[in-house]
Enzyme design. Sequence first.
Site, PDB file in Angstrom:
ATOM      1  N   HIS A 106      38.256  39.069  46.252  1.00  0.00           N
ATOM      2  CA  HIS A 106      37.853  40.475  46.115  1.00  0.00           C
ATOM      3  C   HIS A 106      37.782  41.199  47.441  1.00  0.00           C
ATOM      4  O   HIS A 106      37.241  42.294  47.510  1.00  0.00           O
ATOM      5  CB  HIS A 106      36.510  40.585  45.383  1.00  0.00           C
ATOM      6  N   LYS A 112      28.137  50.375  35.999  1.00  0.00           N
ATOM      7  CA  LYS A 112      29.403  50.267  35.257  1.00  0.00           C
ATOM      8  C   LYS A 112      29.242  50.780  33.831  1.00  0.00           C
ATOM      9  O   LYS A 112      30.161  51.383  33.274  1.00  0.00           O
ATOM     10  CB  LYS A 112      29.892  48.818  35.250  1.00  0.00           C
ATOM     11  N   ARG A 152      32.749  56.960  47.707  1.00  0.00           N
ATOM     12  CA  ARG A 152      32.751  56.990  49.181  1.00  0.00           C
ATOM     13  C   ARG A 152      34.186  57.101  49.672  1.00  0.00           C
ATOM     14  O   ARG A 152      35.121  56.933  48.874  1.00  0.00           O
ATOM     15  CB  ARG A 152      32.130  55.696  49.708  1.00  0.00           C
ATOM     16  N   GLU A 197      33.980  42.008  28.500  1.00  0.00           N
ATOM     17  CA  GLU A 197      35.289  42.662  28.340  1.00  0.00           C
ATOM     18  C   GLU A 197      36.347  41.581  28.133  1.00  0.00           C
ATOM     19  O   GLU A 197      36.170  40.446  28.583  1.00  0.00           O
ATOM     20  CB  GLU A 197      35.666  43.436  29.612  1.00  0.00           C
TER      21      GLU A 197
HETATM   22  C1  MV4 Z   1      38.637  42.951  35.606  1.00  0.00           C
HETATM   23  C2  MV4 Z   1      39.836  42.218  35.766  1.00  0.00           C
HETATM   24  C3  MV4 Z   1      40.468  41.716  34.618  1.00  0.00           C
HETATM   25  N1  MV4 Z   1      39.931  41.927  33.401  1.00  0.00           N
HETATM   26  N2  MV4 Z   1      38.139  43.163  34.370  1.00  0.00           N
HETATM   27  C4  MV4 Z   1      37.612  43.122  40.241  1.00  0.00           C
HETATM   28  C5  MV4 Z   1      36.440  43.730  40.924  1.00  0.00           C
HETATM   29  C6  MV4 Z   1      36.158  44.933  40.163  1.00  0.00           C
HETATM   30  N3  MV4 Z   1      36.890  46.047  40.777  1.00  0.00           N
HETATM   31  C7  MV4 Z   1      36.639  44.641  38.764  1.00  0.00           C
HETATM   32  N4  MV4 Z   1      37.695  43.680  38.944  1.00  0.00           N
HETATM   33  C8  MV4 Z   1      38.431  43.221  37.914  1.00  0.00           C
HETATM   34  N5  MV4 Z   1      37.971  43.436  36.675  1.00  0.00           N
HETATM   35  C9  MV4 Z   1      38.776  42.653  33.290  1.00  0.00           C
HETATM   36  N6  MV4 Z   1      38.276  42.856  32.050  1.00  0.00           N
HETATM   37  C10 MV4 Z   1      40.342  42.036  37.060  1.00  0.00           C
HETATM   38  C11 MV4 Z   1      39.627  42.550  38.122  1.00  0.00           C
HETATM   39  C12 MV4 Z   1      40.177  42.356  39.462  1.00  0.00           C
HETATM   40  C13 MV4 Z   1      40.197  41.087  40.013  1.00  0.00           C
HETATM   41  C14 MV4 Z   1      39.667  40.022  39.309  1.00  0.00           C
HETATM   42  C15 MV4 Z   1      39.712  38.783  39.883  1.00  0.00           C
HETATM   43  C16 MV4 Z   1      40.258  38.589  41.135  1.00  0.00           C
HETATM   44  C17 MV4 Z   1      40.745  39.647  41.848  1.00  0.00           C
HETATM   45  C18 MV4 Z   1      40.712  40.905  41.296  1.00  0.00           C
HETATM   46  C19 MV4 Z   1      41.197  42.001  42.006  1.00  0.00           C
HETATM   47  C20 MV4 Z   1      41.160  43.236  41.442  1.00  0.00           C
HETATM   48  C21 MV4 Z   1      40.641  43.425  40.155  1.00  0.00           C
END
Ligand code: MV4
Length: 499
Positions: free
Chosen positions: A237, A118, A294, A202
């Site tokens: 997730h 990341k 992917r 973040e």
């Molecule tokens: C986040 C976020 C909110 N704020 N980062 C989820 C997995 C990965 N793709 C990164 N994700 C997220 N990062 C910040 N700073 C919200 C998500 C997020 C998420 C978070 C909690 C529960 C479900 C989620 C679904 C999609 C994205």
Amino acid sequence: MKKFKKILIANRGEIALRVIRSAKELGIKTVAVFSDADRLALHTKMADEAVYIGESPSKASYLDGNRIIKVAKDLNVDAIHPGYGFLSENASFSKSVTEAGIVFIGPSPSAIEIMGSKLAAKDAVKKYNIPLIPGTDKAISDVDKAMELAVEIGYPILIKASAGGGGKGMRIVEKSEDFKEQIERAMSEANSAFGDSSVFIEKYITSPKHIEFQIMGDQHGNIVHLFERECSIQRRHQKVIEEAPSAVLSPELREKMGKCAVDVARACNYYGAGTVEFILDQNHDFFFLEMNTRLQVEHPVTEMITNIDLVKEQINVAQGGNLSFTQEDLSIRGHAVEVRVYAEDPTNNFLPDIGQLATYERPQGIGVRVDDGFEEGMEIPIFYDPMIAKLITYGHDRQEAIQRMIRAIDEYNITGIKTTLEFCSFVLKHDEFVSGRFDTKFVERFFKPEYLNSDEATEEAKIASILVHQLLESDSGQNSQASEVGKTLKISNWKKRLN
Ligand code: MV4
């Protein structure tokens, strides 16, 4: 451009069948690999050749890169398609494949490496002015300094593992007194989970939408996006329902995010199929999250609205071809929805429900596509992801795609195991979903297991309504009694009476 004569699919289940079908249409021979549990699986039968690679647990079979490469060399294949999961984002596997003189149908090892971290991803995209979530862009080394930064960013904040992804290695911190302990825990967890303790922080964007853009690039510098997918309906997730396009993106926002997604791909000289993930907050500001190197599970909804076979395009690009289309050639037509059918029990905290598909009858009819890997009578193996199928519907607009999906779910006849179909139906009928307003908190906010009419619940509901109706009919003076009797009488007595 050297056309492939034979490719090996280093995967199983529905995605293996998906790749075999497109290869067949291109006149390319296919080699399947299978474990003990998949000896009788459909991909093993459908391929031109099938080779046993090991015991059922993934690490003894589908994750055994050396064994797979040996089979590929022995059978003289031109290329390997990794599918998704397993070795699809393993840079050292893609390197070993190439070193063995075989084409890896996917991006370069360096693109996989950059986007697998990341922090490296954030670094790579910097020069393209990509909107990033306020936070740190280096691994935390000084906890006290990080604490000061967290105050500047503003709580709640998210601690993320650089080597994590898909929600793994994420921790929410609501207040500064918890920061120190949470950071230390996050670093040790990241170290044991990924062998890399790098974490960063973040601003936590609460209740965002999860929007991702499909990317396709060739080895001549051409990169396009194939519009977005809305993936906010997730449980822990794990995506459950996806759709294309999103119900809320304006054409202007779509263009802006699409250009951003292409720039992210350009930042790592991307070629092949990839997905750039964003979160969209309530003000419709968007932020780059990560890039998946992917083909994704949910790629069919993009195929339906663009009428492009993404697997064929992956093969074309891996053969060294130019993209078959320019950005100007691409447009959205209609709307597609996908539900993932998991062998899980939504009335019991979505616990996996393994067993045999006693009945397995797929829905059919106009605008219905089923990508699955099972037939009636087959066992759902416990060793792999419990996804049985992806049910995709296509309509001329979102309403038709949703109505068609509800009809198709109703027609899907599966017995012998519990599935998430009824849960999906609940979501598709919910006002919050139909309105398009929903976000990643939908399941947490709006779903309760008791909302699903388990047989007992419907039966009781029917009996209770008959009971009250009959009592009200008998003598209006006894209304209050009706409700009392309705409460006290055991449902089982009524069952006897009704039968
Ligand atoms: C986040 C976020 C909110 N704020 N980062 C989820 C997995 C990965 N793709 C990164 N994700 C997220 N990062 C910040 N700073 C919200 C998500 C997020 C998420 C978070 C909690 C529960 C479900 C989620 C679904 C999609 C994205």
